[in-house]
Each structure stands twice: as structure tokens, then as C-alpha cells.
Design a protein around this motif. Structure first.
Motif, PDB file in Angstrom:
ATOM      1  N   GLU A  92      50.227  34.781  33.500  1.00  0.00           N
ATOM      2  CA  GLU A  92      50.423  34.116  34.795  1.00  0.00           C
ATOM      3  C   GLU A  92      49.727  34.900  35.912  1.00  0.00           C
ATOM      4  OE1 GLU A  92      52.693  34.753  32.583  1.00  0.00           O
ATOM      5  OE2 GLU A  92      53.695  32.869  32.075  1.00  0.00           O
ATOM      6  N   THR A  93      49.751  36.218  35.789  1.00  0.00           N
ATOM      7  CA  THR A  93      49.062  37.061  36.772  1.00  0.00           C
ATOM      8  C   THR A  93      47.558  36.858  36.687  1.00  0.00           C
ATOM      9  OG1 THR A  93      50.822  38.718  36.730  1.00  0.00           O
ATOM     10  CG2 THR A  93      48.657  39.437  37.515  1.00  0.00           C
ATOM     11  N   LYS A  94      47.019  36.800  35.481  1.00  0.00           N
ATOM     12  CA  LYS A  94      45.588  36.531  35.317  1.00  0.00           C
ATOM     13  C   LYS A  94      45.223  35.184  35.939  1.00  0.00           C
ATOM     14  CE  LYS A  94      44.654  39.055  30.994  1.00  0.00           C
ATOM     15  NZ  LYS A  94      44.201  38.878  29.591  1.00  0.00           N
ATOM     16  N   ASP A  95      46.041  34.166  35.683  1.00  0.00           N
ATOM     17  CA  ASP A  95      45.775  32.841  36.253  1.00  0.00           C
ATOM     18  C   ASP A  95      45.741  32.904  37.779  1.00  0.00           C
ATOM     19  OD1 ASP A  95      45.708  31.846  33.700  1.00  0.00           O
ATOM     20  OD2 ASP A  95      47.705  30.942  33.765  1.00  0.00           O
ATOM     21  N   ALA A  96      46.719  33.620  38.354  1.00  0.00           N
ATOM     22  CA  ALA A  96      46.789  33.735  39.812  1.00  0.00           C
ATOM     23  C   ALA A  96      45.571  34.473  40.364  1.00  0.00           C
ATOM     24  CB  ALA A  96      48.074  34.460  40.219  1.00  0.00           C
ATOM     25  N   LEU A  97      45.123  35.519  39.659  1.00  0.00           N
ATOM     26  CA  LEU A  97      43.972  36.293  40.121  1.00  0.00           C
ATOM     27  C   LEU A  97      42.679  35.507  40.021  1.00  0.00           C
ATOM     28  CD1 LEU A  97      44.809  39.794  38.588  1.00  0.00           C
ATOM     29  CD2 LEU A  97      44.846  39.166  41.002  1.00  0.00           C
ATOM     30  N   VAL A  98      42.500  34.755  38.937  1.00  0.00           N
ATOM     31  CA  VAL A  98      41.298  33.936  38.779  1.00  0.00           C
ATOM     32  C   VAL A  98      41.219  32.906  39.902  1.00  0.00           C
ATOM     33  CG1 VAL A  98      40.143  32.220  37.337  1.00  0.00           C
ATOM     34  CG2 VAL A  98      41.100  34.294  36.285  1.00  0.00           C
ATOM     35  N   SER A  99      42.357  32.286  40.203  1.00  0.00           N
ATOM     36  CA  SER A  99      42.393  31.306  41.291  1.00  0.00           C
ATOM     37  C   SER A  99      42.116  31.973  42.636  1.00  0.00           C
ATOM     38  CB  SER A  99      43.760  30.622  41.311  1.00  0.00           C
ATOM     39  OG  SER A  99      43.855  29.711  42.382  1.00  0.00           O
ATOM     40  N   ALA A 100      42.685  33.163  42.847  1.00  0.00           N
ATOM     41  CA  ALA A 100      42.536  33.855  44.131  1.00  0.00           C
ATOM     42  C   ALA A 100      41.145  34.437  44.321  1.00  0.00           C
ATOM     43  CB  ALA A 100      43.576  34.963  44.237  1.00  0.00           C
ATOM     44  N   SER A 101      40.362  34.547  43.245  1.00  0.00           N
ATOM     45  CA  SER A 101      39.033  35.163  43.369  1.00  0.00           C
ATOM     46  C   SER A 101      38.099  34.341  44.246  1.00  0.00           C
ATOM     47  CB  SER A 101      38.405  35.362  41.977  1.00  0.00           C
ATOM     48  OG  SER A 101      38.117  34.126  41.351  1.00  0.00           O
ATOM     49  N   ASP A 102      38.430  33.085  44.520  1.00  0.00           N
ATOM     50  CA  ASP A 102      37.625  32.237  45.405  1.00  0.00           C
ATOM     51  C   ASP A 102      38.056  32.353  46.866  1.00  0.00           C
ATOM     52  OD1 ASP A 102      36.097  31.192  43.315  1.00  0.00           O
ATOM     53  OD2 ASP A 102      37.588  29.639  42.894  1.00  0.00           O
ATOM     54  N   LEU A 103      39.081  33.147  47.139  1.00  0.00           N
ATOM     55  CA  LEU A 103      39.652  33.240  48.478  1.00  0.00           C
ATOM     56  C   LEU A 103      39.316  34.579  49.133  1.00  0.00           C
ATOM     57  CD1 LEU A 103      43.178  31.768  47.653  1.00  0.00           C
ATOM     58  CD2 LEU A 103      41.330  30.614  48.890  1.00  0.00           C
ATOM     59  N   PRO A 104      39.446  34.670  50.459  1.00  0.00           N
ATOM     60  CA  PRO A 104      39.197  35.943  51.160  1.00  0.00           C
ATOM     61  C   PRO A 104      40.364  36.912  50.935  1.00  0.00           C
ATOM     62  CG  PRO A 104      39.901  34.271  52.727  1.00  0.00           C
ATOM     63  CD  PRO A 104      39.744  33.572  51.410  1.00  0.00           C
ATOM     64  N   LEU A 105      40.412  37.484  49.743  1.00  0.00           N
ATOM     65  CA  LEU A 105      41.567  38.298  49.340  1.00  0.00           C
ATOM     66  C   LEU A 105      41.141  39.367  48.349  1.00  0.00           C
ATOM     67  CD1 LEU A 105      44.716  38.719  49.199  1.00  0.00           C
ATOM     68  CD2 LEU A 105      44.709  37.054  47.321  1.00  0.00           C
ATOM     69  N   SER A 106      41.611  40.576  48.561  1.00  0.00           N
ATOM     70  CA  SER A 106      41.497  41.659  47.588  1.00  0.00           C
ATOM     71  C   SER A 106      42.885  42.203  47.304  1.00  0.00           C
ATOM     72  CB  SER A 106      40.605  42.787  48.111  1.00  0.00           C
ATOM     73  OG  SER A 106      39.242  42.440  48.053  1.00  0.00           O
ATOM     74  N   ILE A 107      43.081  42.720  46.097  1.00  0.00           N
ATOM     75  CA  ILE A 107      44.404  43.196  45.681  1.00  0.00           C
ATOM     76  C   ILE A 107      44.286  44.638  45.212  1.00  0.00           C
ATOM     77  CG2 ILE A 107      46.298  42.871  44.045  1.00  0.00           C
ATOM     78  CD1 ILE A 107      45.526  39.846  44.125  1.00  0.00           C
ATOM     79  N   LEU A 108      45.069  45.499  45.830  1.00  0.00           N
ATOM     80  CA  LEU A 108      45.104  46.913  45.505  1.00  0.00           C
ATOM     81  C   LEU A 108      46.429  47.217  44.822  1.00  0.00           C
ATOM     82  CD1 LEU A 108      43.920  48.232  48.997  1.00  0.00           C
ATOM     83  CD2 LEU A 108      42.496  47.512  47.074  1.00  0.00           C
ATOM     84  N   ILE A 109      46.388  47.817  43.650  1.00  0.00           N
ATOM     85  CA  ILE A 109      47.602  48.111  42.894  1.00  0.00           C
ATOM     86  C   ILE A 109      47.745  49.616  42.739  1.00  0.00           C
ATOM     87  CG2 ILE A 109      48.895  47.708  40.762  1.00  0.00           C
ATOM     88  CD1 ILE A 109      47.194  45.221  40.299  1.00  0.00           C
ATOM     89  N   VAL A 110      48.888  50.143  43.153  1.00  0.00           N
ATOM     90  CA  VAL A 110      49.210  51.554  42.966  1.00  0.00           C
ATOM     91  C   VAL A 110      50.284  51.654  41.893  1.00  0.00           C
ATOM     92  CG1 VAL A 110      50.094  53.666  44.015  1.00  0.00           C
ATOM     93  CG2 VAL A 110      48.678  52.122  45.348  1.00  0.00           C
ATOM     94  N   GLY A 111      50.009  52.415  40.831  1.00  0.00           N
ATOM     95  CA  GLY A 111      50.994  52.656  39.796  1.00  0.00           C
ATOM     96  C   GLY A 111      51.694  53.973  40.047  1.00  0.00           C
ATOM     97  N   VAL A 112      53.022  53.947  40.188  1.00  0.00           N
ATOM     98  CA  VAL A 112      53.789  55.173  40.425  1.00  0.00           C
ATOM     99  C   VAL A 112      54.620  55.490  39.186  1.00  0.00           C
ATOM    100  CG1 VAL A 112      53.862  54.814  42.916  1.00  0.00           C
ATOM    101  CG2 VAL A 112      55.701  53.910  41.505  1.00  0.00           C
TER     102      VAL A 112
END
Length: 565
Positions: free
Chosen positions: A472-492
Motif C-alpha cells: 500500500e505504501t508503494k502504491d501511495a508513493l508511485v501515485s505521489a511521484s507525479d505530485l510536488p512532493l518529496s518524502i524523507l524517512i528517518v529510522g530511529v
């Protein structure tokens, strides 16, 4: 546009001259941290490198001379986080002027991913020293006129790239009877070299197979050689599966990024392995100028392999330059000057795996001594950089694994306050779902795009573990790749973050949705805090280094041009 040069010196009253009597247009180049650069680039993080030229003028300066006006000079310092100062530049002295315009320009490298704080001090140079070189002057022997400080980001994000700073008395000195110290005006210009981009299409022929049961999966890495001799990766191609005669998609290299057209570059062809231990097929060393000559001649060059003792084995495999063109590209700073902004959003993991926030071993523990936990650190350090690029500083903030925060808050302190409040008003639960958070961010970006807004969104997700909705996350990211959006993930924490590295497309194929659609571009950057917290680089540098290139890729895909400032 700026070419990093200075104009001729005029003569007459108020003329600019160096203390030794001759004007100088030399610039002091800011040095970069090689250790930081190596860490970032060895992991594929290609930060924004723009050369910025700062010009100085002033108005209403204090008159410290009895029989004439002050003879002012600007001294520039770099200010570190621990408040230590290091001098990096001095202008010439302008004789007999309370409204000087200095000729010498200060050239430095602008790094988007760091806060570059500068301190400016103005001095009236005593007449007896005016035949001395500026760099030889003892500042304690000169009369102090005032000082001001700002971040480089504050200047380059202005539509005019000009900032006016009130000059103040030196910190730690007693109040003076003369409250007016005048104003310092600083103008930033991006050097032309930062805008020249080379587009190169590489192909190889007759590559050797490194796999037992299939052909090699080749990709190229282009590295520059820095002063200490270490090659630092600056660009790479995609991986082409099962192919011994590959033609890769174009690579884009700025002249600024590699140093110059004559700077030596190492081009390595390797066989991709999913475990990260790639097998070197062969390499060559050439400059951009050499590659241009290969293209014009239509010739290839043989790859070679080191055999030890400084020897190289020449292979039958060859590298060809199918395309070589130079263009002046719109830069990240040009978009900012024309009104584009970055908008910050944050999503925080409140799942039970973080531990009881009331206990010291929890990742969410709020230390009464003020020591920041990993979540607070990521918010503060990222916010310190991004705050300069968002005019209203209204940041949407969410929590997942519980429902602690919902809606926009004011500024970085607002996020921290909401976060701390939420810790003691919710029960940590689960599961860890990224999909809904990404979709919420994508909806905001989509609505903004539909309204014609000049905003590009940056979503920070801070998490401690394995996600439970990977597809579901992959689906959301593929869809969002056409939008003015970047996603930064910090693993703690110490969890296994293999799934996060899957989402970060730096290390392999583009993301694919459940319907088979590929992401139009890479919009994810992942960093495990444990990998950087003991090194010289901050988590912010590792996260933000790639953001400007993601921004520019989006703008170029949509053919969006920066308008006039």
C-alpha cells in the motif's frame, strides 16, 4: 547573470581601493568538508552545489574619524553551531565614505542541506595602516563600526536576493552612547558555472559477464577526484538487467559539480548485486573535455581492470559517448527567487514498539534535562534548514499508530509542543501504516497544484521499525511521484530497516505499484539515524542532500519554468 567576476575600480572621492592602494577582485572560496562529502556521495546522496557571489554595500555608517569620514572594511566570519567563529574573507577598504560600495566579492559554496551562518563585522581602518595588505591588518588596531549576522539561506531565498541588516554593537561589549551603527546591504548572485549542465549518454560494448547463470546487470558510477586523491561519486546511471551491450539513460552533470571541464573523472562500470557488493567490470579515467572529444570522433575507449602493483589490464570492453551536449539549466535558486516555496510536513510514529514514553529506555522519552530524543532531534534539525524556505511556517503534523496530532501547527516549536503533549495523552498502539500518511500529504500537494500554487511539499516521517503495509505504501508513493512532493524517512532505534531501503529507489529499480505502474521519479530519501549519529554529518545533511535534485526533476518533467523574481 553572475559570472563570478568583479568590475573595474573607479577613481575619485569615495573610490574603492585596497589598503595597499590597488583594487582586488579575488574571491575567498569556502572549503567543503571532505569527510561529509565522502559519506554523502559514497551512498548516492548528491547535494546541491552552487557557487554564490556576495556583494556588499552600506549606508549611514558611524563616522569615527576627526578630520575626514571613516575608511570602512568588511570582515566575514563563518559561525559554527557551537558559536565559534572562523574568518573567511575581507573586502578592500573604501576611503572616506559612510555609504561605501565594495568591489571585492566573496564567493562561497551554497549547500541547501546545511544552515550556513555568517557574521559580518565592519571596521574603520586607521590611516597609518592604509599601505598594508588587508589580510595583514590586526583588527584590534582598527575601530569597530558594527556587526550583523544572518544565514546564507535568508539571502538566497529573497526574491531580490538582497538583504539589509541593521548593524549592532559587538556582542559582549557595553552599551554605547551612539545607538545608530548604520546598515549593511548584501546581494547574492549565482555564478554562471553553477548553471551549465552537461547531458551525456553512455553505452558500452562487449562487457564481460560476472554472473554464472546470466549476463551482467551493468551500471555506471561517475566520480570526481578530490585533492587527497579519493574518488567521490557524483552521478550514476540506472541498472540495466542482463545486458552486455547497454545504452543508459542520460546523465546530467554540472560543470560546478565536477570542478571544471578538465578535471579528471573516473567512470566505473559494475555488475549490480542486491547485497550491495557490486562487481567491478572495468573503468576509465577521462575529463568532460575528453568525453566530448570521444563523442565528436565517434570513438570508444577500452575499459581496464586494476591487477595490483599499480598495473591495469586493458579489456576488449569499450565505453562510448553517444551524446554530449551543454546547456544552461534553470537552477534551484532561480525557482526560489521567482516565488517557489518548500512546505514542511511531519508524521511521527506512535506505535507501541517505541516503548513507554515515561521510561528512559523509550525512544519517545522526554529528558527533563533538555537532552533531545531522536524524534525531537530530527524535527529540530530538519526544521532549522527548511524554515527559511516556507513563508507562513504553518506545518501539517500527524501521528500514526495512535491519533495524537491532526492539523497544522505553527513553526518548529509548535510541532515539538504538540509532540510532547501527545506523548502523555495517548496510548501507543499499532500497526505501522505509512500508506494513509503519504496519501494525506499527497492530497494536500494535489490540491495545492490544482490551485496553481508555487509550493513543493516535504514530508518527514520518523519511525522506529518495520511497516505493515509495504505494498500500500508503494502504491501511495508511485501515485505521489507525479505530485510536488518529496518524502524523507528517518529510522530511529535498532530495528531492521530493509523495507525502508526498498522505498528509497537510490539502490535499485524504480518503485512499482500493485497494478504494474512505475514511479515517474524517485521521491524518497531514507536515513537510519544510527548510521550518522556518531559521524561528522548530521541526519539532516544525509536527508536533504538529494531534495533539490528531486525538486528540479519534478519541475523539468512538468516543464515548469521559474518566472521573473
Amino acid at each position: 547573470m553572475g559570472n563570478c567576476f568583479s568590475e573595474d575600480v573607479s577613481s575619485g572621492p569615495g573610490a574603492t581601493a585596497s589598503v595597499s592602494g590597488t583594487a582586488s577582485s579575488s574571491s575567498a572560496l569556502a572549503t567543503t568538508n571532505d569527510a561529509v562529502d565522502y559519506y554523502l556521495k559514497s551512498r548516492g546522496y548528491n547535494g546541491l552545489f552552487s557557487q554564490i557571489e556576495l556583494s556588499f554595500s552600506a549606508t549611514n555608517l558611524r563616522d569615527r574619524d576627526v578630520l575626514s569620514k571613516s575608511d570602512p572594511m568588511v570582515v566575514v566570519y563563518k559561525k559554527e553551531k557551537d558559536e565559534t567563529l572562523s574568518e573567511v574573507f575581507r573586502t578592500e577598504v573604501v576611503l572616506n565614505s559612510l555609504a561605501p560600495k565594495w568591489i571585492k566579492k566573496f564567493t562561497l559554496a551554497y549547500h541547501f542541506e546545511t544552515v550556513q551562518t555568517l557574521l559580518f563585522r565592519l571596521y574603520d581602518v586607521d590611516t597609518q595602516y592604509q599601505n598594508s595588505r588587508e589580510e595583514m591588518l590586526k583588527l584590534d588596531d582598527q575601530q569597530f563600526l558594527g556587526e550583523a549576522t544572518c544565514a546564507l539561506s535568508e539571502i538566497v531565498t529573497k526574491s531580490t536576493r538582497t538583504i539589509t541588516l541593521e548593524l549592532k554593537r559587538k556582542e559582549g561589549f557595553a552599551a554605547q552612547t551612539h545607538p545608530q551603527h548604520g546598515k549593511l546591504i548584501i546581494h547574492a548572485e549565482e555564478c554562471l558555472a553553477s548553471k551549465i549542465t552537461t547531458e551525456i549518454v553512455f553505452r558500452c560494448s562487449s562487457l564481460e559477464s560476472k554472473d554464472l547463470f546470466s549476463k551482467s546487470d551493468p551500471f555506471l558510477v561517475v566520480s570526481k577526484i578530490v585533492e587527497h586523491g579519493t574518488p567521490i561519486p557524483v552521478s550514476k546511471t540506472e541498472v540495466l538487467k542482463n545486458n552486455l551491450n547497454p545504452i543508459w539513460k542520460p546523465l546530467f552533470l554540472s560543470v560546478q559539480q565536477v570542478g571544471s571541464k578538465d578535471s579528471p573523472l573516473i567512470i566505473e562500470c559494475s555488475d549490480f548485486n542486491s547485497n550491495g557488493k557490486h562487481s567491478l567490470i572495468g573503468k576509465v579515467q577521462k575529463s568532460l573535455a575528453d568525453l566530448e572529444k570521444l563523442h565528436l570522433a565517434g570513438q570508444g575507449i577500452n575499459l581496464s581492470l586494476p591487477t595490483g602493483a599499480g598495473q591495469n589490464k586493458v579489456l576488449k570492453s569499450q565505453l562510448f559517448v553517444e551524446k554530449f551536449t551543454e546547456t544552461v539549466q534553470h537552477t534551484f535558486l532561480e525557482y526560489l527567487a521567482s516565488g517557489f516555496e518548500l512546505s514542511f510536513m511531519v508524521a511521527i510514529d506512535f506505535t507501541a514498539s517505541n516503548g513507554n514514553p515515561r521510561l528512559p529506555d523509550s525512544l519517545h522519552y522526554v529528558d527533563p534535562s533538555g537532552h533531545l530524543n531522536a524524534y525531537q532531534r530530527a524535527i529540530v534539525e530538519l526544521g532549522e534548514v527548511l524554515q527559511f524556505y516556507d513563508s507562513d511556517k504553518r506545518f501539517p503534523a500527524w501521528g500514526f499508530g495512535a491519533r495524537p496530532i491532526d492539523g497544522p501547527v505553527d513553526g518548529i516549536q509548535g510541532i515539538l509542543t504538540s509532540y510532547t503533549s501527545a506523548l502523555f495523552n495517548v496510548s501507543l498502539a499499532g500497526p505501522t501504516l505509512f500508506g494513509p500518511v503519504i496519501n494525506s500529504a499527497a492530497m494536500i500537494a494535489s490540491q495545492s497544484l490544482a490551485q496553481g500554487s508555487r509550493r513543493y511539499y516535504v514530508l518527514l516521517i520518523i519511525t522506529d521499525g518495520v511497516i505493515t503495509d509495504l505494498q500500500e505504501t508503494k502504491d501511495a508513493l508511485v501515485s505521489a511521484s507525479d505530485l510536488p512532493l518529496s518524502i524523507l524517512i528517518v529510522g530511529v532505534g535498532g530495528a531492521d530497516f530493509k523495507e525502508m531501503e526498498i522505498l528509497d529507489a537510490d539502490r535499485g529499480d524504480r518503485l512499482e505499484s500493485s497494478t504494474g505502474r512505475l514511479a515517474s521519479r524517485d521521491i524518497v530519501q531514507f536515513v537510519a539515524l544510527r548510521d550518522v549519529q556518531h559521524g561528522e554529518i548530521s541526519v539532516v545533511q544525509a536527508l536533504l542532500a538529494e531534495l533539490p535534485s528531486q525538486f528540479l526533476t519534478y519541475m523539468r518533467i512538468r516543464n515548469m519554468k521559474p518566472g521573473p523574481p
